[in-house]
Design a protein around this motif. Structure first.
Motif, PDB file in Angstrom:
ATOM      1  N   MET A  97       1.111   1.316  -8.886  1.00  0.00           N
ATOM      2  CA  MET A  97       0.303   2.258  -8.443  1.00  0.00           C
ATOM      3  C   MET A  97      -1.583   2.632  -9.608  1.00  0.00           C
ATOM      4  SD  MET A  97       2.903   5.929  -9.648  1.00  0.00           S
ATOM      5  CE  MET A  97       1.759   6.881  -9.265  1.00  0.00           C
ATOM      6  N   LYS A  98      -0.418   1.853 -11.002  1.00  0.00           N
ATOM      7  CA  LYS A  98      -1.349   1.996 -12.257  1.00  0.00           C
ATOM      8  C   LYS A  98      -2.725   1.646 -11.184  1.00  0.00           C
ATOM      9  CE  LYS A  98      -0.307  -1.632 -14.930  1.00  0.00           C
ATOM     10  NZ  LYS A  98      -0.034  -1.330 -16.727  1.00  0.00           N
ATOM     11  N   ARG A  99      -2.768   0.315 -10.935  1.00  0.00           N
ATOM     12  CA  ARG A  99      -4.268  -0.602 -10.042  1.00  0.00           C
ATOM     13  C   ARG A  99      -4.320  -0.174  -8.568  1.00  0.00           C
ATOM     14  NH1 ARG A  99      -6.132  -3.780 -13.386  1.00  0.00           N
ATOM     15  NH2 ARG A  99      -5.521  -4.352 -14.864  1.00  0.00           N
ATOM     16  N   SER A 100      -3.354   1.028  -8.329  1.00  0.00           N
ATOM     17  CA  SER A 100      -3.790   1.398  -6.344  1.00  0.00           C
ATOM     18  C   SER A 100      -4.161   2.670  -6.179  1.00  0.00           C
ATOM     19  CB  SER A 100      -2.500   1.794  -6.513  1.00  0.00           C
ATOM     20  OG  SER A 100      -1.741  -0.013  -6.131  1.00  0.00           O
ATOM     21  N   PHE A 101      -4.984   2.450  -4.551  1.00  0.00           N
ATOM     22  CA  PHE A 101      -6.186   3.610  -4.699  1.00  0.00           C
ATOM     23  C   PHE A 101      -5.643   4.292  -3.102  1.00  0.00           C
ATOM     24  CE2 PHE A 101      -8.596  -0.415  -3.223  1.00  0.00           C
ATOM     25  CZ  PHE A 101      -8.226   0.616  -2.045  1.00  0.00           C
ATOM     26  N   ALA A 102      -5.860   4.899  -3.097  1.00  0.00           N
ATOM     27  CA  ALA A 102      -4.777   5.676  -1.329  1.00  0.00           C
ATOM     28  C   ALA A 102      -5.873   5.525  -0.523  1.00  0.00           C
ATOM     29  CB  ALA A 102      -4.854   7.210  -1.707  1.00  0.00           C
ATOM     30  N   GLY A 103      -6.736   5.485  -0.150  1.00  0.00           N
ATOM     31  CA  GLY A 103      -7.983   4.967   0.936  1.00  0.00           C
ATOM     32  C   GLY A 103      -7.443   4.227   1.936  1.00  0.00           C
ATOM     33  N   ASN A 104      -7.258   4.151   3.262  1.00  0.00           N
ATOM     34  CA  ASN A 104      -6.767   3.051   4.485  1.00  0.00           C
ATOM     35  C   ASN A 104      -8.179   1.842   4.924  1.00  0.00           C
ATOM     36  OD1 ASN A 104      -4.490   2.262   5.881  1.00  0.00           O
ATOM     37  ND2 ASN A 104      -5.945   3.472   6.972  1.00  0.00           N
ATOM     38  N   LEU A 105      -7.997   1.552   3.621  1.00  0.00           N
ATOM     39  CA  LEU A 105      -9.266   0.537   3.765  1.00  0.00           C
ATOM     40  C   LEU A 105      -8.466  -1.094   3.169  1.00  0.00           C
ATOM     41  CD1 LEU A 105     -12.764   2.230   2.913  1.00  0.00           C
ATOM     42  CD2 LEU A 105     -11.950   1.355   5.305  1.00  0.00           C
ATOM     43  N   TRP A 106      -9.042  -2.026   3.048  1.00  0.00           N
ATOM     44  CA  TRP A 106      -8.687  -3.032   3.084  1.00  0.00           C
ATOM     45  C   TRP A 106      -9.330  -3.316   1.272  1.00  0.00           C
ATOM     46  CZ3 TRP A 106      -3.987  -5.120   3.499  1.00  0.00           C
ATOM     47  CH2 TRP A 106      -3.520  -5.016   5.226  1.00  0.00           C
ATOM     48  N   SER A 107      -8.824  -2.967  -0.090  1.00  0.00           N
ATOM     49  CA  SER A 107      -8.975  -3.665  -1.907  1.00  0.00           C
ATOM     50  C   SER A 107     -10.291  -4.809  -1.441  1.00  0.00           C
ATOM     51  CB  SER A 107      -8.827  -3.912  -2.617  1.00  0.00           C
ATOM     52  OG  SER A 107      -7.554  -4.758  -2.144  1.00  0.00           O
ATOM     53  N   GLU A 108     -10.514  -4.770  -2.596  1.00  0.00           N
ATOM     54  CA  GLU A 108     -11.285  -5.630  -3.120  1.00  0.00           C
ATOM     55  C   GLU A 108     -10.533  -7.368  -2.958  1.00  0.00           C
ATOM     56  OE1 GLU A 108     -15.056  -7.444  -6.457  1.00  0.00           O
ATOM     57  OE2 GLU A 108     -14.004  -5.297  -6.486  1.00  0.00           O
ATOM     58  N   THR A 109      -9.290  -6.480  -3.818  1.00  0.00           N
ATOM     59  CA  THR A 109      -8.411  -7.759  -4.289  1.00  0.00           C
ATOM     60  C   THR A 109      -7.796  -8.586  -2.848  1.00  0.00           C
ATOM     61  OG1 THR A 109      -7.443  -6.127  -6.135  1.00  0.00           O
ATOM     62  CG2 THR A 109      -6.414  -7.856  -5.564  1.00  0.00           C
ATOM     63  N   ALA A 110      -7.389  -7.553  -2.325  1.00  0.00           N
ATOM     64  CA  ALA A 110      -7.315  -8.762  -1.048  1.00  0.00           C
ATOM     65  C   ALA A 110      -8.639  -9.301   0.253  1.00  0.00           C
ATOM     66  CB  ALA A 110      -7.340  -7.517   0.703  1.00  0.00           C
ATOM     67  N   ALA A 111      -9.070  -8.810  -0.259  1.00  0.00           N
ATOM     68  CA  ALA A 111     -10.197 -10.288   0.105  1.00  0.00           C
ATOM     69  C   ALA A 111     -10.638 -11.591  -0.186  1.00  0.00           C
ATOM     70  CB  ALA A 111     -12.151  -9.208   0.102  1.00  0.00           C
ATOM     71  N   ILE A 112     -10.556 -11.453  -1.902  1.00  0.00           N
ATOM     72  CA  ILE A 112     -10.360 -12.462  -2.814  1.00  0.00           C
ATOM     73  C   ILE A 112      -9.491 -13.074  -2.585  1.00  0.00           C
ATOM     74  CG2 ILE A 112      -9.963 -13.022  -5.192  1.00  0.00           C
ATOM     75  CD1 ILE A 112     -11.894 -11.271  -6.279  1.00  0.00           C
ATOM     76  N   LEU A 113      -7.979 -13.005  -1.881  1.00  0.00           N
ATOM     77  CA  LEU A 113      -6.780 -13.285  -1.734  1.00  0.00           C
ATOM     78  C   LEU A 113      -6.712 -13.973  -0.718  1.00  0.00           C
ATOM     79  CD1 LEU A 113      -4.462 -11.198  -3.395  1.00  0.00           C
ATOM     80  CD2 LEU A 113      -4.547 -13.279  -3.744  1.00  0.00           C
ATOM     81  N   GLY A 114      -7.778 -13.347   0.346  1.00  0.00           N
ATOM     82  CA  GLY A 114      -8.001 -13.518   1.804  1.00  0.00           C
ATOM     83  C   GLY A 114      -8.762 -14.949   2.348  1.00  0.00           C
ATOM     84  N   TYR A 115      -9.885 -14.431   1.593  1.00  0.00           N
ATOM     85  CA  TYR A 115     -11.153 -15.597   1.454  1.00  0.00           C
ATOM     86  C   TYR A 115     -11.156 -16.901   0.585  1.00  0.00           C
ATOM     87  CZ  TYR A 115     -12.564 -12.100   5.097  1.00  0.00           C
ATOM     88  OH  TYR A 115     -12.978 -11.194   6.477  1.00  0.00           O
ATOM     89  N   SER A 116     -10.146 -16.425   0.156  1.00  0.00           N
ATOM     90  CA  SER A 116      -9.864 -17.830  -0.884  1.00  0.00           C
ATOM     91  C   SER A 116      -8.424 -18.666  -1.575  1.00  0.00           C
ATOM     92  CB  SER A 116     -10.761 -17.469  -3.028  1.00  0.00           C
ATOM     93  OG  SER A 116      -9.994 -16.844  -3.405  1.00  0.00           O
ATOM     94  N   SER A 117      -9.222 -19.489  -1.563  1.00  0.00           N
ATOM     95  CA  SER A 117      -7.570 -20.446  -2.019  1.00  0.00           C
ATOM     96  C   SER A 117      -6.468 -19.744  -3.179  1.00  0.00           C
ATOM     97  CB  SER A 117      -7.514 -21.715  -2.616  1.00  0.00           C
ATOM     98  OG  SER A 117      -8.483 -21.503  -3.703  1.00  0.00           O
ATOM     99  N   VAL A 118      -7.042 -18.401  -3.833  1.00  0.00           N
ATOM    100  CA  VAL A 118      -6.324 -17.732  -4.602  1.00  0.00           C
ATOM    101  C   VAL A 118      -4.473 -17.344  -4.437  1.00  0.00           C
ATOM    102  CG1 VAL A 118      -6.457 -15.960  -6.372  1.00  0.00           C
ATOM    103  CG2 VAL A 118      -8.264 -17.197  -6.509  1.00  0.00           C
ATOM    104  N   GLY A 119      -4.793 -16.777  -2.986  1.00  0.00           N
ATOM    105  CA  GLY A 119      -3.411 -16.265  -2.588  1.00  0.00           C
ATOM    106  C   GLY A 119      -2.495 -17.460  -2.405  1.00  0.00           C
TER     107      GLY A 119
END
Length: 322
Positions: A156-178
């Motif tokens: 939770m210390k790194r989270s927000f409540a808005g119902n939108l995918w985060s920048e972290t999700a974009a990094i994981l989804g659009y790169s090989s990091v995930g």
């Protein structure tokens, strides 16, 4: 008052009385089932088996969610509140690990105590068995909800409540990091649903798989006696593990181009893979939809209920004093 009118009135009164008696009977049956379920919960939260199971659940959530926290710390980004649960339990291994604890929690089913004969004298075996199944449903729902809550709180210390995918999700989804960190975030999921909707569907799939595991333990104990339910559940878990596409591909020495067909087949025949949100059809693959997987789980639960009813007729009750 004419004779016809009087007869109609008497007929209506008889029908009303019959409906009232049927309603009272259903209410009495529900009270009996609730009473049996309530008795199963007596001392539940003080039971050492329950305490150990939930503590181990916290440990597993902590260990598995560390992958998610590593991503946010590396890139200095935040996550949507539902994403930790979606990513932590977005693969078959994580769901298998957390569900295995239910074997320990349900190993004593059906619950037989000195008060069980009292319930069996006042209610039918069918209602008593329904109470056992309802107990499994409530405990499993509590366990899955607890797992979701713990995973969210740990991040939770790194989270927000808005119902939108985060920048972290974009990094994981659009790169090989995930893929490199084994965090199952994919573009097809983010394009198809919101984070909270994804969390609810992923939780429902985990609940469906966990319920089949709990029902199987009860069925095994009714069919073959105590402790055999644990063996049935372990075999069921091993079946799911071996049908993991990656595990199966390595065992059979398959090349990457052959894995598409394997994932398609395994996605339908493996209950464990039916519980993985990412192993579903989002318009790209020949895989079951989330609704079809839930129907598969529902069919399995209904079949195990019917088999349990049949096994209960020959079940040898052995009561322990207490």
């Amino acid at each position: 008052m004419s004779l016809v009118t009087k007869m109609r009135k008497e007929k209506a009164q008889m029908a009303e009385g019959k409906e009232r008696r049927a309603l009272n009977k259903r209410r009495r049956e529900m009270r009996q089932i609730r009473s049996a379920v309530g008795y199963n919960f007596m001392g539940f939260f003080r039971n050492s088996r329950t305490v150990i199971t939930f503590l181990l659940g916290i440990i597993i959530c902590f260990l598995l969610s560390s992958r998610v926290m590593e991503v946010t710390e590396r890139f200095g980004t935040s996550m949507q509140a539902a994403e930790p649960f979606i990513w932590t339990f977005g693969d078959a291994t994580a769901i298998l690990l957390v569900s295995l604890l239910l074997i320990f929690l349900f190993s004593d089913l059906p619950k037989l105590t000195a008060f069980t004969p009292f319930y069996l004298m006042r209610m039918t075996k069918r209602r008593w068995l329904a109470a056992q199944f309802l107990y499994i449903v409530l405990v499993t729902a509590l366990y899955v909800g607890f797992t979701l809550l713990v995973t969210v709180l740990l991040c939770m210390k790194r989270s927000f409540a808005g119902n939108l995918w985060s920048e972290t999700a974009a990094i994981l989804g659009y790169s090989s990091v995930g893929k490199d960190l084994n965090v199952p975030s994919t573009v097809k999921v983010m394009e198809s649903i919101s984070p909270y909707g994804c969390m609810l569907q992923a939780g429902a799939l985990m609940l469906g798989y966990s319920l089949t595991l709990g029902f199987l333990i009860l069925l095994g104990n009714l069919l073959a006696g105590r402790k055999y339910g644990m063996m049935f559940a372990l075999g069921y878990s091993l079946y799911g593990f071996l049908l993991d596409p990656e595990v199966l591909g390595k065992l059979l020495g398959m090349e990457e181009y052959e894995m598409y067909r394997v994932r398609s087949v395994v996605g339908w025949i493996s209950p464990l893979n039916n519980a993985v949100y990412g192993m579903h059809d989002f318009g790209y693959d020949n895989l079951p939809t989330v609704g079809q997987s839930l129907l598969i789980f529902g069919g399995m639960l209904f079949l195990m209920y019917l088999l349990s009813m049949r096994a209960l007729r020959r079940y040898n009750f052995t009561f322990l004093g207490g």
